[in-house]
Design a protein around this motif. Structure first.
Motif, mmCIF file in Angstrom:
data_model
loop_
_atom_site.group_PDB
_atom_site.id
_atom_site.type_symbol
_atom_site.label_atom_id
_atom_site.label_comp_id
_atom_site.label_asym_id
_atom_site.label_seq_id
_atom_site.Cartn_x
_atom_site.Cartn_y
_atom_site.Cartn_z
ATOM 1 N N LEU A 37 0.842 -1.188 0.000
ATOM 2 C CA LEU A 37 0.000 0.000 0.000
ATOM 3 C C LEU A 37 0.876 1.237 0.000
ATOM 4 C CD1 LEU A 37 -2.876 1.264 0.277
ATOM 5 C CD2 LEU A 37 -2.479 1.229 2.760
ATOM 6 N N SER A 38 0.747 2.032 -1.053
ATOM 7 C CA SER A 38 1.528 3.268 -1.172
ATOM 8 C C SER A 38 0.622 4.467 -0.939
ATOM 9 C CB SER A 38 2.169 3.351 -2.572
ATOM 10 O OG SER A 38 2.786 4.600 -2.775
ATOM 11 N N THR A 39 1.005 5.290 0.043
ATOM 12 C CA THR A 39 0.222 6.481 0.381
ATOM 13 C C THR A 39 1.132 7.708 0.292
ATOM 14 O OG1 THR A 39 0.664 5.968 2.714
ATOM 15 C CG2 THR A 39 -1.467 5.298 1.822
ATOM 16 N N PRO A 40 1.306 8.254 -0.915
ATOM 17 C CA PRO A 40 2.233 9.372 -1.109
ATOM 18 C C PRO A 40 1.914 10.603 -0.267
ATOM 19 C CG PRO A 40 1.568 8.436 -3.223
ATOM 20 C CD PRO A 40 0.688 7.827 -2.180
ATOM 21 N N PHE A 41 0.648 10.781 0.129
ATOM 22 C CA PHE A 41 0.295 11.988 0.886
ATOM 23 C C PHE A 41 0.998 12.052 2.241
ATOM 24 C CE2 PHE A 41 -3.014 8.873 1.879
ATOM 25 C CZ PHE A 41 -3.050 8.907 3.260
ATOM 26 N N ASN A 42 1.412 10.886 2.769
ATOM 27 C CA ASN A 42 2.187 10.915 4.018
ATOM 28 C C ASN A 42 3.576 10.312 3.840
ATOM 29 O OD1 ASN A 42 1.614 8.210 3.839
ATOM 30 N ND2 ASN A 42 0.730 8.012 5.886
ATOM 31 N N GLY A 43 3.940 10.046 2.569
ATOM 32 C CA GLY A 43 5.276 9.542 2.276
ATOM 33 C C GLY A 43 5.551 8.156 2.824
ATOM 34 N N GLU A 52 -1.706 -19.012 3.258
ATOM 35 C CA GLU A 52 -2.791 -19.938 2.932
ATOM 36 C C GLU A 52 -3.650 -20.297 4.133
ATOM 37 O OE1 GLU A 52 -3.369 -24.087 0.398
ATOM 38 O OE2 GLU A 52 -1.475 -23.683 1.403
ATOM 39 N N ASN A 53 -3.041 -20.407 5.316
ATOM 40 C CA ASN A 53 -3.793 -20.836 6.497
ATOM 41 C C ASN A 53 -4.399 -19.676 7.284
ATOM 42 O OD1 ASN A 53 -1.408 -19.800 7.411
ATOM 43 N ND2 ASN A 53 -0.899 -21.492 8.798
ATOM 44 N N GLU A 54 -4.319 -18.468 6.754
ATOM 45 C CA GLU A 54 -4.914 -17.302 7.415
ATOM 46 C C GLU A 54 -6.328 -17.071 6.903
ATOM 47 O OE1 GLU A 54 -2.486 -13.651 8.420
ATOM 48 O OE2 GLU A 54 -1.243 -14.521 6.835
ATOM 49 N N ASN A 55 -7.202 -16.585 7.774
ATOM 50 C CA ASN A 55 -8.586 -16.323 7.382
ATOM 51 C C ASN A 55 -8.790 -14.902 6.880
ATOM 52 O OD1 ASN A 55 -9.570 -18.918 8.055
ATOM 53 N ND2 ASN A 55 -9.670 -18.339 10.228
ATOM 54 N N VAL A 56 -7.990 -13.960 7.362
ATOM 55 C CA VAL A 56 -8.166 -12.556 6.991
ATOM 56 C C VAL A 56 -7.361 -12.266 5.724
ATOM 57 C CG1 VAL A 56 -7.937 -10.163 7.727
ATOM 58 C CG2 VAL A 56 -8.472 -11.933 9.407
ATOM 59 N N HIS A 57 -8.028 -11.783 4.712
ATOM 60 C CA HIS A 57 -7.376 -11.515 3.437
ATOM 61 C C HIS A 57 -6.519 -10.260 3.523
ATOM 62 C CE1 HIS A 57 -10.298 -14.053 0.799
ATOM 63 N NE2 HIS A 57 -10.047 -14.630 1.958
ATOM 64 N N ALA A 58 -5.507 -10.203 2.662
ATOM 65 C CA ALA A 58 -4.613 -9.041 2.649
ATOM 66 C C ALA A 58 -5.380 -7.759 2.379
ATOM 67 C CB ALA A 58 -3.515 -9.238 1.601
ATOM 68 N N GLU A 59 -6.366 -7.816 1.475
ATOM 69 C CA GLU A 59 -7.142 -6.620 1.149
ATOM 70 C C GLU A 59 -7.940 -6.132 2.352
ATOM 71 O OE1 GLU A 59 -7.082 -9.055 -2.754
ATOM 72 O OE2 GLU A 59 -7.004 -9.408 -0.584
ATOM 73 N N GLU A 60 -8.447 -7.066 3.162
ATOM 74 C CA GLU A 60 -9.163 -6.672 4.379
ATOM 75 C C GLU A 60 -8.248 -5.878 5.310
ATOM 76 O OE1 GLU A 60 -12.092 -9.514 6.308
ATOM 77 O OE2 GLU A 60 -10.885 -10.903 5.120
ATOM 78 N N LYS A 61 -7.032 -6.365 5.477
ATOM 79 C CA LYS A 61 -6.074 -5.690 6.344
ATOM 80 C C LYS A 61 -5.768 -4.286 5.810
ATOM 81 C CE LYS A 61 -3.845 -10.146 7.344
ATOM 82 N NZ LYS A 61 -2.598 -10.924 7.268
ATOM 83 N N VAL A 62 -5.615 -4.201 4.495
ATOM 84 C CA VAL A 62 -5.331 -2.902 3.864
ATOM 85 C C VAL A 62 -6.478 -1.933 4.101
ATOM 86 C CG1 VAL A 62 -5.078 -1.724 1.653
ATOM 87 C CG2 VAL A 62 -3.776 -3.809 2.086
ATOM 88 N N LEU A 63 -7.703 -2.375 3.859
ATOM 89 C CA LEU A 63 -8.857 -1.475 3.980
ATOM 90 C C LEU A 63 -9.065 -1.023 5.422
ATOM 91 C CD1 LEU A 63 -11.359 -3.226 1.530
ATOM 92 C CD2 LEU A 63 -9.925 -1.210 1.099
ATOM 93 N N ASP A 64 -8.860 -1.907 6.385
ATOM 94 C CA ASP A 64 -8.962 -1.511 7.800
ATOM 95 C C ASP A 64 -7.919 -0.443 8.127
ATOM 96 O OD1 ASP A 64 -11.050 -3.210 8.279
ATOM 97 O OD2 ASP A 64 -9.826 -4.811 9.158
ATOM 98 N N HIS A 65 -6.709 -0.644 7.621
ATOM 99 C CA HIS A 65 -5.648 0.340 7.841
ATOM 100 C C HIS A 65 -5.998 1.676 7.180
ATOM 101 C CE1 HIS A 65 -1.622 2.018 8.249
ATOM 102 N NE2 HIS A 65 -1.595 2.234 6.946
ATOM 103 N N LEU A 66 -6.548 1.604 5.978
ATOM 104 C CA LEU A 66 -6.887 2.834 5.255
ATOM 105 C C LEU A 66 -7.994 3.617 5.944
ATOM 106 C CD1 LEU A 66 -6.813 2.060 1.412
ATOM 107 C CD2 LEU A 66 -5.497 3.776 2.660
ATOM 108 N N ARG A 67 -8.956 2.914 6.502
ATOM 109 C CA ARG A 67 -10.051 3.608 7.191
ATOM 110 C C ARG A 67 -9.509 4.477 8.319
ATOM 111 N NH1 ARG A 67 -12.763 -1.355 5.862
ATOM 112 N NH2 ARG A 67 -14.584 -0.902 4.546
#
Length: 202
Positions: A37-43, A52-67
């Protein structure tokens, strides 16, 4: 897992995984989804993975962080999410909901990927060897993931795409590392052609 790694070795491995994943005719990496995840506004940037054995998808983690991040971000923030696989049929609606939540802002979210996730590629002539080569996934995997990706493309347009030349350069710049194979991968255009064919078939 999320990291802001500065280790050169880990960055080299990460970039190599993106380059090899989805490269026509190449063996795929282990079953790990990688997201940068690249967020140039904060550099800043962060690396997220889903094993494979994780239930939480990478995109879910990204979106939670972005919120959390967007509470202090400018309304016209430009954000790029680099993925080693296209979003699956669960994550496409999650991204759409996230965009709906922030539709009052001038937020620009780019989602770019280096491989299609469990979607048959036209250039493979119907052979199911473009994903998880040790398994033969059911046809409904292809149908569900393709339909979800087409729906997200209707929402995002060209902000959802396979890596183009600029995206590869941007990822190198974000990670602060280069790889000599990247120029060869830039010339391998069949993923973009397959994606265009699949989106036009909707």
């Amino acid at each position: 897992m999320a990291t802001s790694a500065t280790d050169t070795t880990s960055h080299d491995k990460l970039l190599k995984a993106f380059i090899h994943n989805g490269w026509w005719g190449k063996h795929w990496e282990e079953k790990v989804t990688r997201a940068v995840l690249s967020t140039p506004f904060n550099g800043d940037y962060k690396v997220f993975t889903k094993k494979e054995n994780e239930n939480v998808h990478a995109e879910e983690k990204v979106l939670d962080h972005l919120r959390d991040l967007l509470t202090t971000a400018p309304e016209d923030a430009v954000i790029t999410l680099f993925l080693s696989y296209s979003p699956c049929d669960d994550c496409c609606p999650r991204i759409k909901r996230f965009l709906d939540e922030h539709k009052d802002k001038k937020l620009q979210l780019h989602v770019v990927f280096s491989a299609l996730y469990r979607i048959d590629r036209p250039s493979f002539g119907g052979r199911r060897k473009n994903y998880d080569q040790d398994q033969d996934h059911a046809k409904d995997d292809n149908s569900k993931n393709l339909k979800a990706l087409q729906g997200l493309y209707q929402e995002m347009g060209d902000n959802l795409r396979p890596f183009n030349d600029k995206d590869w350069t941007d990822l190198q710049n974000v990670l602060g590392i280069t790889n000599s194979e990247i120029d060869k991968r830039k010339k391998e255009d069949r993923l973009r052609q397959d994606f265009e064919t699949l989106m036009a078939s909707h």
